[in-house]
Design an enzyme around this catalytic site. Sequence first.
Site, PDB file in Angstrom:
ATOM      1  CB  SER A 105     -31.968  35.097 -44.546  1.00 29.57           C
ATOM      2  OG  SER A 105     -32.384  33.942 -45.210  1.00 29.57           O
ATOM      3  CB  SER A 127     -33.355  34.497 -48.319  1.00 27.11           C
ATOM      4  OG  SER A 127     -33.661  35.272 -47.183  1.00 27.11           O
ATOM      5  CE  LYS A 162     -34.288  38.884 -47.857  1.00 25.94           C
ATOM      6  NZ  LYS A 162     -34.060  37.973 -46.717  1.00 25.94           N
TER       7      LYS A 162
HETATM    8  N1  GLN Z   1     -32.259  29.182 -45.399  1.00 26.22           N
HETATM    9  C1  GLN Z   1     -33.300  29.195 -44.421  1.00 26.22           C
HETATM   10  C2  GLN Z   1     -34.604  28.867 -45.082  1.00 26.22           C
HETATM   11  O1  GLN Z   1     -34.597  28.605 -46.228  1.00 26.22           O
HETATM   12  C3  GLN Z   1     -33.375  30.529 -43.743  1.00 26.22           C
HETATM   13  C4  GLN Z   1     -33.949  31.579 -44.593  1.00 26.22           C
HETATM   14  C5  GLN Z   1     -34.085  32.900 -43.913  1.00 26.22           C
HETATM   15  O2  GLN Z   1     -33.438  33.146 -42.882  1.00 26.22           O
HETATM   16  N2  GLN Z   1     -34.965  33.715 -44.423  1.00 26.22           N
HETATM   17  O3  GLN Z   1     -35.629  28.875 -44.497  1.00 26.22           O
END
Ligand code: GLN
Length: 485
Positions: free
Chosen positions: A177, A153, A78
């Site tokens: 995410s 994400s 990532k």
């Molecule tokens: N969707 C969640 C957020 O926007 C979690 C994102 C993540 O786990 N990095 O914060």
Amino acid sequence: MEINQLTIHQTHDLLKNRQISSTELTRAYLERIRQVEPDVHALVTITDELALKQAERADELLAAGDASLLTGIPMVIKDNMCTQGITTTCSSRMLENFVPPYNATVVEKLYDCGVVVVGKANMDEFAMGSSTENSALFTTSNPWDLSRVPGGSSGGSAASVSAGECVYSLGSDTGGSIRQPAGFCSVTGLKPTYGRVSRYGLVAFASSLDQIGPITRDVTDCALVLNAIAGHDRRDSTSVPQPVPDYTQCLNGDLTGMKIGIPKEYFVEGMQGEVAKATRNAIDQIEKLGASIDWEVSLPHTRYALAAYYIIAPSEASANLARYDGVKYGFSYQDTTSMWEAMEKTRQYGFGPEVKRRIMLGTYALSAGYYDAWYLKAQKVRTIIRREFDEAFEKYDALVTPTSPTVPFKIGEKVDDPFQMYLSDVCTLPINIAGLPAISIPAGFANGLPIGMQIIAKPFAEETILKTAHAFQQVTEWHKRKPDI
Ligand code: GLN
């Protein structure tokens, strides 16, 4: 089966028996990337040169009998984990040209295993989002249906595994995410216990919630990657000095005597019927493997987790992102005569709308006069949620829930409605609030779209999760289905 759909353990056998070299394997993956990337858009950077160099080195290790299980196997990272000499963009204009001078600890550990890095994965900007639509660079498509999101994400990480562009990838999980995109792309994704894996070199979003973990084709692969990346790191004071077991040892298929709870609050209002049904069917399978199931578990404070998360995560983000001022590194707005204007413009042009929204939310929640009402209260709720889980784990070895309330949604469907987007992680973010480990594994399909199931355990009980998930994969075929791309 196609070479680019094999697991780590299958690929390792081919390498070990000299049926293929790492160089040939890497070329096959780079070719696959060239084929599908114009449709999937999972990768921000394709690192062909590095990959072929690493493959050559891996072939030497294999020839010398010095190979680990991960040696010579193509993987993706990532783009929020620092890779020395390779841009690490966080899919943000702010870091578009940022080339880190050092490697994240996880990257260092994988390099030590002789892995082959074929690319860096697209993500929501600074890991804020659930669809990769918040990437400032481009949106990734779901390999199961290109008009839909891969989740986020870590959408690029999950899509690249699903589309056969790599054997496995690394993602990060602050509120879901790793698990939500793994569910959306029908791959296996593990968020380890907070502190199990070093965060050194992971670009910080919300430091008390962030954790790195593997996205793979099956549970055995998850165990193999966790073996390689887990452990204490003196450069990350939140990593825990606890010995790392061999996570493959617990994969023995037997769930007799295990107690599993099904918290009813996770079958939230608005959940798609097919998702609830597939999860219940999957739980029935787990019962057949010898576990006893309690369908009547209640974790009533779950309903406050989303609200607490959206105070705590933005608060920490607002502090972490203060470093992007155009002076230290990253994008810098030059065309001005005043320092303050330069800083303001740097942040105005460098950050996308969701990142700005979080910074504003967080700054507000932390400001004098509001701190007690918002941030402090959210922290108290966090303690209550954690205790509720502690109590549940006195009775149950694991909890099982759906990963996400819906199947993958259409690109563009939720992007203008942040609240709808936030709801996508309603089943996963309580786990980060409590610092627990949890996995998402493929558990079914609705109209050809993947459904994920989440298995949660107490801190440092990754073995319980892997054992349960592995037993399930021994008797089901969901994880073996591949998208037609
Ligand atoms: N969707 C969640 C957020 O926007 C979690 C994102 C993540 O786990 N990095 O914060």
